[in-house]
Design a protein around this motif. Structure first.
Motif, mmCIF file in Angstrom:
data_model
loop_
_atom_site.group_PDB
_atom_site.id
_atom_site.type_symbol
_atom_site.label_atom_id
_atom_site.label_comp_id
_atom_site.label_asym_id
_atom_site.label_seq_id
_atom_site.Cartn_x
_atom_site.Cartn_y
_atom_site.Cartn_z
ATOM 1 N N UNK A 1 61.317 22.108 28.811
ATOM 2 C CA UNK A 1 62.066 21.034 28.925
ATOM 3 C C UNK A 1 62.893 21.028 27.619
ATOM 4 N N UNK A 2 64.251 20.228 27.685
ATOM 5 C CA UNK A 2 65.241 20.317 26.602
ATOM 6 C C UNK A 2 64.732 19.016 25.526
ATOM 7 N N UNK A 3 65.531 19.043 24.713
ATOM 8 C CA UNK A 3 65.341 17.740 23.810
ATOM 9 C C UNK A 3 65.828 16.541 24.456
ATOM 10 N N UNK A 4 66.763 16.801 25.319
ATOM 11 C CA UNK A 4 67.167 15.706 26.283
ATOM 12 C C UNK A 4 66.102 14.912 27.191
ATOM 13 N N UNK A 5 65.035 15.710 27.422
ATOM 14 C CA UNK A 5 63.865 15.299 28.512
ATOM 15 C C UNK A 5 62.830 14.415 27.408
ATOM 16 N N UNK A 6 63.166 13.332 27.233
ATOM 17 C CA UNK A 6 62.474 12.471 26.221
ATOM 18 C C UNK A 6 61.230 11.808 26.596
ATOM 19 N N UNK A 7 60.998 11.754 27.982
ATOM 20 C CA UNK A 7 60.063 10.880 28.683
ATOM 21 C C UNK A 7 59.581 11.574 29.855
ATOM 22 N N UNK A 8 58.690 12.576 29.801
ATOM 23 C CA UNK A 8 58.267 13.363 30.963
ATOM 24 C C UNK A 8 56.893 13.184 31.387
ATOM 25 N N UNK A 9 56.848 12.844 32.706
ATOM 26 C CA UNK A 9 55.717 12.733 33.481
ATOM 27 C C UNK A 9 55.824 13.760 34.628
#
Length: 122
Positions: free
Chosen positions: A38-46
């Protein structure tokens, strides 16, 4: 949030499919491993973790992280219980019964890092 590497080892008797909230997908047949980046743009992952037997979903759990909270749930089905052992940025967690495991501190993944989980048969 920084980049996150998510590593999964599926040591259960079920096939695993992973569906992340950003659209990323991965799978691991029984006994296999997989990973997602996941990149820094993926700030909230479920990540929805779904285990299948003969094409039928028999168990669903999740692994989630953000700059404001992180945790995991090994599943909701009482007939197909599995166990989990994992690590988020050095914070270990485990479980063999239903229920969310909340990890502390709340900002554990604020700078990204690594999430690793191993699932086994109960």
């Amino acid at each position: 949030m920084g980049p996150v590497q998510f590593n999964v080892s599926n040591e259960t008797k079920y096939d695993l499919r992973i569906q992340a909230s950003n659209g990323a997908q991965a799978g691991a047949v029984a006994g296999a491993s997989t990973g997602l980046s996941f990149t820094p743009d993926d700030t909230n992952i479920t990540c929805a973790m779904r285990w299948y037997q003969d094409g039928v979903c028999v168990l669903q759990g999740s692994v989630a992280w953000s700059a404001g909270g992180s945790g995991s749930d090994n599943g909701w089905s009482t007939s197909s219980i599995i166990c989990m052992n994992g690590n988020m940025n050095g914070q270990g967690f485990s479980g063999c019964s239903e229920g969310w495991v909340e990890l502390q501190p709340y900002n554990l993944m604020a700078n990204g890092g690594e999430v690793s989980v191993t699932y086994t048969n109960a």
